[in-house]
Scaffold this motif. Structure first.
Motif, PDB file in Angstrom:
ATOM      1  N   MET A 126      19.041  11.656   3.874  1.00  0.00           N
ATOM      2  CA  MET A 126      18.147  12.628   3.241  1.00  0.00           C
ATOM      3  C   MET A 126      16.793  12.003   2.962  1.00  0.00           C
ATOM      4  O   MET A 126      16.694  10.953   2.318  1.00  0.00           O
ATOM      5  N   TRP A 131      24.448  19.616  -3.773  1.00  0.00           N
ATOM      6  CA  TRP A 131      24.636  18.275  -4.333  1.00  0.00           C
ATOM      7  C   TRP A 131      25.857  18.263  -5.248  1.00  0.00           C
ATOM      8  O   TRP A 131      26.179  19.286  -5.861  1.00  0.00           O
ATOM      9  N   THR A 147      15.540  21.925   0.286  1.00  0.00           N
ATOM     10  CA  THR A 147      16.882  21.903  -0.292  1.00  0.00           C
ATOM     11  C   THR A 147      17.919  22.325   0.742  1.00  0.00           C
ATOM     12  O   THR A 147      18.979  21.701   0.878  1.00  0.00           O
ATOM     13  N   ARG A 173      15.469   9.294   0.221  1.00  0.00           N
ATOM     14  CA  ARG A 173      15.529   9.448  -1.232  1.00  0.00           C
ATOM     15  C   ARG A 173      16.100   8.202  -1.903  1.00  0.00           C
ATOM     16  O   ARG A 173      15.660   7.809  -2.984  1.00  0.00           O
ATOM     17  N   SER A 217      12.145  15.712   9.434  1.00  0.00           N
ATOM     18  CA  SER A 217      12.999  16.829   9.002  1.00  0.00           C
ATOM     19  C   SER A 217      12.905  17.990   9.984  1.00  0.00           C
ATOM     20  O   SER A 217      13.913  18.620  10.323  1.00  0.00           O
ATOM     21  N   ASP A 265      18.303  19.623   3.275  1.00  0.00           N
ATOM     22  CA  ASP A 265      19.194  18.584   2.752  1.00  0.00           C
ATOM     23  C   ASP A 265      20.654  18.933   3.023  1.00  0.00           C
ATOM     24  O   ASP A 265      21.451  18.084   3.436  1.00  0.00           O
ATOM     25  N   ASN A 274      22.972  11.815  -3.085  1.00  0.00           N
ATOM     26  CA  ASN A 274      22.180  11.996  -1.872  1.00  0.00           C
ATOM     27  C   ASN A 274      22.771  11.180  -0.736  1.00  0.00           C
ATOM     28  O   ASN A 274      23.242  10.064  -0.943  1.00  0.00           O
TER      29      ASN A 274
END
Length: 556
Positions: A55, A186, A207, A101, A399, A210, A51
């Motif tokens: 994030m 990721w 997601t 995170r 976000s 991210d 991460n």
């Protein structure tokens, strides 16, 4: 007689299961934790490298089930130096804040250490095996045999009386599976290497956000403007950098909304009411459940029920109407207005009653899923599930601010692709080609970012359990039936006559999503872990009882 317990995986699901197990205070046992990574406690969603520091988690501190201490208590207990490293000001610590995170990862790592110290105080012998991958598992009359491959050294086998599989999400370590095509966003460290080019991102939920954030901070910076808004400043030589999110409906998630915690009780669509419907074995279970859903909404928010004509709506009509206003608006205009509303409601502590009612019902209604036919499960997944997911999968206000900033800078758009489209990843060109009818759009880089999907038995990482018939798919009506995960019961035992009832528990999230479609992270880890811990504590006490009562258990 001392029994042995192994956890495969040492992330948040194991943490919450172990926490509940120690609360039950079973007889002392031998505990072994196997973790592929160099450290324990963080899990895939919260570890460094996987991460980016930018994030954000999508769970506020107040929603994180407490362990030895709450998230806020832990933060207040940190030194100024550590808080500075985490980029957190002591004055900004608040139980409604969404933290990065990586901060949650640090919290969970510390909580895991506290749990292991508590285990030692209870007389439990603890062994931690990091950098060790469990490659297979075999059920035998003597126990579960795990095949273990350390990163250094020779492979070995170890026997345990009870095993909990908590392997978490299943993502490839190297996401670029072909030139320019990424099977997941990721690790972020890989996404950040992508050059400034045109990027397609399948999905628009957290997601996908991210993925967009990882790319954005690799090619520029988010900065606060004089009036307090957020802006995106692209770096040099990034003129060709542009991201397109591909969404079926062409929508962004909505901003996190204010609601009381813990949840207020439901009045109509209660667990007891749902249990009565299940017990009735009515083939119209889904529609009867929807009637309870409508009654609960009407009681919670009569104005909303009247405005939408709720009483006369079918599942299909309600779900179509739920999204209709947003579908008629530009996604970024809607996002800006929705963010402003959410911010006002937070300032006033105002609850939007219908949103809160839907949020509280999703976990209650989830219990009908194992009892739905494949056809009804398909209806549920296409319609009612999409409403629940939209309602609970809101994202931090920051976000949304970042997505708005990227759009204002000309670096992000969201397009609706509907159901009738394809993504060609096998063309001679790098990346992928989006095909919609006669139209084709080439993305030199394409990232799959729709989140974890339910996985089938063929994807299970321990082949011997498949070969033994212990891991198998939930039976379906045919090849085209919707995926429903592997067969487990309400206590997360594998449903098989080939394994003793308490020898193996499965909490590997992708494989239980068919039965638990809303399993979504930390709160789910807490609830699922509590159930397994209760079963495991009883099994440990049976095993340690005189006359070896555990050996008398019947297979199932």
């Amino acid at each position: 007689m001392t029994c042995s317990v192994a956890f495969v995986g040492a992330g948040p699901t194991t943490i919450y299961t172990l926490h509940s197990l120690l609360t039950e205070r079973p007889a002392p046992f031998e505990l072994t934790l196997f973790e592929k990574q160099p450290s324990i406690g963080r899990g895939t969603p919260y570890r460094p490298g996987w991460n980016d520091p930018a994030m954000l988690s999508n769970i506020a501190s107040i929603e994180i089930p407490p362990l030895a201490e709450t998230m806020v208590e832990w933060l207040h207990g940190q030194s100024d130096e550590r808080l500075a490293k985490l980029h957190i000001g002591r004055e900004d610590i608040d139980d409604r804040t969404f933290y990065p995170r990586l901060v949650l990862g640090e919290y969970f790592a510390d909580q895991m250490q506290a749990l292991l110290e508590e285990a030692a105080r209870q007389g439990i012998v603890v062994t931690v095996r990091t950098r060790c991958e469990v490659t297979d598992a075999v059920s035998s009359p003597e126990g579960m045999i795990l095949h273990v491959q350390p990163q250094k050294g020779e492979a070995f086998e170890a026997r345990f009386d009870h095993v909990v599989l908590a392997t978490g999400h299943q993502w490839p370590e190297h996401p670029e599976v072909s030139p320019g095509y990424f099977a997941s966003p990721w690790p972020a460290s890989e996404i950040e290497k992508i050059a400034a080019t045109r990027v397609g991102i399948r999905g628009s939920s957290l997601t996908a956000i991210d993925a967009a954030v990882a790319l954005a901070v690799a090619h520029g910076d988010f900065v606060e403007t004089e009036d307090g808004d957020l802006a995106y400043m692209a770096g040099p030589d990034t003129g060709s950098f542009q991201m397109t999110m591909l969404s079926r409906k062409g929508l962004l998630p909505e901003a996190d909304f204010y609601f009381p915690i813990p949840y207020e009780p439901l009045a109509v669509c209660t667990s007891e009411a749902i249990e009565r419907l299940i017990a009735s074995q009515d083939p119209s279970l889904l529609d009867r459940t929807f009637e309870l859903f409508k009654r609960e909404l009407a009681e919670a928010d009569p104005a909303y029920a009247k405005q939408t004509g709720l009483a006369s709506l079918s599942i299909e009509d309600f779900c179509e109407g739920y999204f209709s206003q947003r579908l008629g608006s530009d996604p970024f205009v809607w996002a800006r207005d929705n963010l402003a509303e959410a911010q006002r409601n937070y300032e006033k502590g105002h609850v939007v009653a219908w949103r809160y009612a839907i949020l509280r019902m999703h976990e209650v209604i989830e219990s009908i899923v194992p009892y739905l036919s494949d056809e009804e499960f398909g209806r549920f997944s296409r319609h009612l599930k999409t409403v629940f997911v939209d309602d609970y999968a809101t994202v931090p206000h920051e976000s949304i601010q970042r997505m708005l900033a990227l759009h204002s800078a000309g670096k992000l758009e969201v397009i609706a692709v509907g159901e009738d489209y394809t993504v060609d990843t096998h063309s001679p060109q790098d990346g992928a080609i989006l095909k919609q009818g006669a139209s084709e759009t080439h993305f030199p880089v394409f990232i799959e970012a729709t989140g974890q999907r339910a996985l089938a038995a063929k994807d299970f990482p321990f082949p011997s359990l498949r070969d033994q018939g212990i891991v198998r798919d939930v039976s379906t009506a045919g090849e085209n039936a919707p995926a429903r995960g592997i067969a487990i019961d309400d206590q997360f035992h594998l449903v098989s006559a080939e394994v003793p009832i308490d020898q193996l528990f499965c909490l590997s999230l992708p494989f239980i999503m068919g039965r638990h479609p809303f399993v979504q992270g930390i709160t789910s880890s807490h609830e699922l872990g509590r159930i397994v811990a209760h079963e495991l504590a009883a099994a440990i006490d049976r095993h340690c009882a005189p006359n070896d009562a555990a050996g008398e258990l019947t297979a199932r």
